[in-house]
Write a protein that holds these residues in place. Structure first.
Motif, PDB file in Angstrom:
ATOM      1  N   MET A   1      55.592 -40.049  -6.544  1.00 55.19           N
ATOM      2  CA  MET A   1      55.059 -39.648  -5.238  1.00 55.19           C
ATOM      3  C   MET A   1      55.314 -40.720  -4.187  1.00 55.19           C
ATOM      4  O   MET A   1      55.550 -40.407  -3.024  1.00 55.19           O
ATOM      5  N   LEU A   2      55.270 -41.982  -4.593  1.00 55.52           N
ATOM      6  CA  LEU A   2      55.622 -43.061  -3.660  1.00 55.52           C
ATOM      7  C   LEU A   2      57.061 -42.894  -3.177  1.00 55.52           C
ATOM      8  O   LEU A   2      57.338 -43.054  -1.982  1.00 55.52           O
ATOM      9  N   VAL A   3      57.956 -42.571  -4.082  1.00 59.87           N
ATOM     10  CA  VAL A   3      59.350 -42.373  -3.704  1.00 59.87           C
ATOM     11  C   VAL A   3      59.483 -41.181  -2.754  1.00 59.87           C
ATOM     12  O   VAL A   3      60.177 -41.243  -1.738  1.00 59.87           O
ATOM     13  N   GLY A   4      58.803 -40.091  -3.074  1.00 60.99           N
ATOM     14  CA  GLY A   4      58.863 -38.909  -2.222  1.00 60.99           C
ATOM     15  C   GLY A   4      58.316 -39.162  -0.823  1.00 60.99           C
ATOM     16  O   GLY A   4      58.944 -38.807   0.182  1.00 60.99           O
ATOM     17  N   TYR A   5      57.155 -39.777  -0.760  1.00 55.84           N
ATOM     18  CA  TYR A   5      56.574 -40.103   0.549  1.00 55.84           C
ATOM     19  C   TYR A   5      57.426 -41.128   1.287  1.00 55.84           C
ATOM     20  O   TYR A   5      57.547 -41.077   2.509  1.00 55.84           O
ATOM     21  N   TYR A   6      57.989 -42.089   0.558  1.00 50.97           N
ATOM     22  CA  TYR A   6      58.846 -43.080   1.201  1.00 50.97           C
ATOM     23  C   TYR A   6      60.046 -42.410   1.869  1.00 50.97           C
ATOM     24  O   TYR A   6      60.402 -42.733   2.995  1.00 50.97           O
ATOM     25  N   LEU A   7      60.667 -41.473   1.170  1.00 46.58           N
ATOM     26  CA  LEU A   7      61.815 -40.771   1.747  1.00 46.58           C
ATOM     27  C   LEU A   7      61.409 -39.967   2.981  1.00 46.58           C
ATOM     28  O   LEU A   7      62.143 -39.922   3.973  1.00 46.58           O
ATOM     29  N   LEU A   8      60.242 -39.349   2.939  1.00 49.95           N
ATOM     30  CA  LEU A   8      59.744 -38.616   4.101  1.00 49.95           C
ATOM     31  C   LEU A   8      59.484 -39.565   5.266  1.00 49.95           C
ATOM     32  O   LEU A   8      59.925 -39.321   6.397  1.00 49.95           O
TER      33      LEU A   8
ATOM     34  N   ALA B   1      50.325 -41.445  -0.298  1.00 48.35           N
ATOM     35  CA  ALA B   1      50.331 -41.124   1.139  1.00 48.35           C
ATOM     36  C   ALA B   1      49.807 -42.299   1.947  1.00 48.35           C
ATOM     37  O   ALA B   1      50.387 -42.665   2.980  1.00 48.35           O
ATOM     38  N   GLY B   2      48.728 -42.897   1.508  1.00 46.35           N
ATOM     39  CA  GLY B   2      48.158 -44.039   2.231  1.00 46.35           C
ATOM     40  C   GLY B   2      49.090 -45.236   2.283  1.00 46.35           C
ATOM     41  O   GLY B   2      49.264 -45.866   3.325  1.00 46.35           O
ATOM     42  N   VAL B   3      49.717 -45.532   1.152  1.00 42.60           N
ATOM     43  CA  VAL B   3      50.635 -46.674   1.086  1.00 42.60           C
ATOM     44  C   VAL B   3      51.839 -46.448   1.993  1.00 42.60           C
ATOM     45  O   VAL B   3      52.220 -47.316   2.790  1.00 42.60           O
ATOM     46  N   CYS B   4      52.453 -45.266   1.897  1.00 42.40           N
ATOM     47  CA  CYS B   4      53.644 -45.001   2.708  1.00 42.40           C
ATOM     48  C   CYS B   4      53.304 -44.804   4.176  1.00 42.40           C
ATOM     49  O   CYS B   4      54.115 -45.132   5.044  1.00 42.40           O
ATOM     50  N   LEU B   5      52.109 -44.327   4.457  1.00 44.08           N
ATOM     51  CA  LEU B   5      51.666 -44.233   5.850  1.00 44.08           C
ATOM     52  C   LEU B   5      51.501 -45.628   6.445  1.00 44.08           C
ATOM     53  O   LEU B   5      51.963 -45.890   7.562  1.00 44.08           O
TER      54      LEU B   5
ATOM     55  N   ALA C   1      53.673 -52.054  -3.581  1.00 44.43           N
ATOM     56  CA  ALA C   1      52.666 -51.207  -4.234  1.00 44.43           C
ATOM     57  C   ALA C   1      53.207 -50.629  -5.536  1.00 44.43           C
ATOM     58  O   ALA C   1      52.492 -50.583  -6.550  1.00 44.43           O
ATOM     59  N   ALA C   2      54.451 -50.190  -5.532  1.00 48.74           N
ATOM     60  CA  ALA C   2      55.049 -49.633  -6.747  1.00 48.74           C
ATOM     61  C   ALA C   2      55.116 -50.686  -7.844  1.00 48.74           C
ATOM     62  O   ALA C   2      54.788 -50.409  -9.007  1.00 48.74           O
TER      63      ALA C   2
ATOM     64  N   VAL D   1      46.099 -35.592  -7.798  1.00 48.92           N
ATOM     65  CA  VAL D   1      45.666 -35.566  -6.393  1.00 48.92           C
ATOM     66  C   VAL D   1      45.368 -36.983  -5.912  1.00 48.92           C
ATOM     67  O   VAL D   1      45.731 -37.354  -4.790  1.00 48.92           O
ATOM     68  N   TRP D   2      44.744 -37.789  -6.771  1.00 49.99           N
ATOM     69  CA  TRP D   2      44.492 -39.181  -6.403  1.00 49.99           C
ATOM     70  C   TRP D   2      45.798 -39.950  -6.230  1.00 49.99           C
ATOM     71  O   TRP D   2      45.924 -40.786  -5.330  1.00 49.99           O
ATOM     72  N   SER D   3      46.764 -39.667  -7.074  1.00 53.48           N
ATOM     73  CA  SER D   3      48.083 -40.300  -6.938  1.00 53.48           C
ATOM     74  C   SER D   3      48.735 -39.921  -5.620  1.00 53.48           C
ATOM     75  O   SER D   3      49.314 -40.770  -4.933  1.00 53.48           O
ATOM     76  N   ALA D   4      48.636 -38.641  -5.255  1.00 53.75           N
ATOM     77  CA  ALA D   4      49.198 -38.196  -3.978  1.00 53.75           C
ATOM     78  C   ALA D   4      48.493 -38.863  -2.807  1.00 53.75           C
ATOM     79  O   ALA D   4      49.133 -39.258  -1.825  1.00 53.75           O
ATOM     80  N   SER D   5      47.186 -39.017  -2.906  1.00 54.19           N
ATOM     81  CA  SER D   5      46.423 -39.668  -1.832  1.00 54.19           C
ATOM     82  C   SER D   5      46.795 -41.134  -1.676  1.00 54.19           C
ATOM     83  O   SER D   5      47.011 -41.621  -0.558  1.00 54.19           O
TER      84      SER D   5
END
Length: 132
Positions: free
Chosen positions: A98-105, A39-43, A79-80, A32-36
């Motif tokens: 998760m960075l890759v997933g959020y980046y694609l989104l 999300a913050g980095v890609c946002l 960040a990665a 969950v922390w990784s997802a957070s």
């Protein structure tokens, strides 16, 4: 421009429960922390890239799109690299994935919004005119 920034923010926030749920299922609280963090980095990268793109208008729209893409990509990539070299429990919990997933989104959202913004700027009566 404000609508575009809100759309990027809303898209990332809307996807967060999916990423956090997967992270919790796969790795517990660290997931969950990784997802957070992802999300913050890609946002941050998505908002900065879209804001950079929206500054350029008219004949400079292509330069704005390219500069926005560089900003949008540089933030998650830096960040990665930082977290990969640093290591730790968040990296083991899937932060890079998760960075890759959020980046694609974020890339998908920003691309759609950027095309609309550039098209809107070309349709406006003052686009392409210089004040000379």
């Amino acid at each position: 421009m404000i609508r575009g920034l809100i759309a990027v923010f809303a898209g990332i926030v809307a996807a967060f429960p999916l990423f956090a749920g997967y992270g919790y299922w796969a790795k517990g609280h660290d997931g969950v922390w990784s997802a957070s963090l992802a999300a913050g980095v890609c946002l941050a990268g998505g908002l900065a890239g879209f804001a950079t793109t929206s500054v350029f208008r008219g004949l400079q729209a292509v330069q704005g799109v390219l500069l926005g893409m560089m900003v949008r990509m540089a933030v998650p990539l830096a960040a990665a690299a930082f977290f990969l070299l640093r290591g730790g429990p968040l990296v083991r919990a899937g932060l890079l994935e998760m960075l890759v997933g959020y980046y694609l989104l974020a890339l998908t959202l920003d691309t759609v919004l950027t095309v609309r913004l550039v098209r809107q700027n070309q349709d406006s009566p003052n686009s392409g005119k210089t004040g000379a």
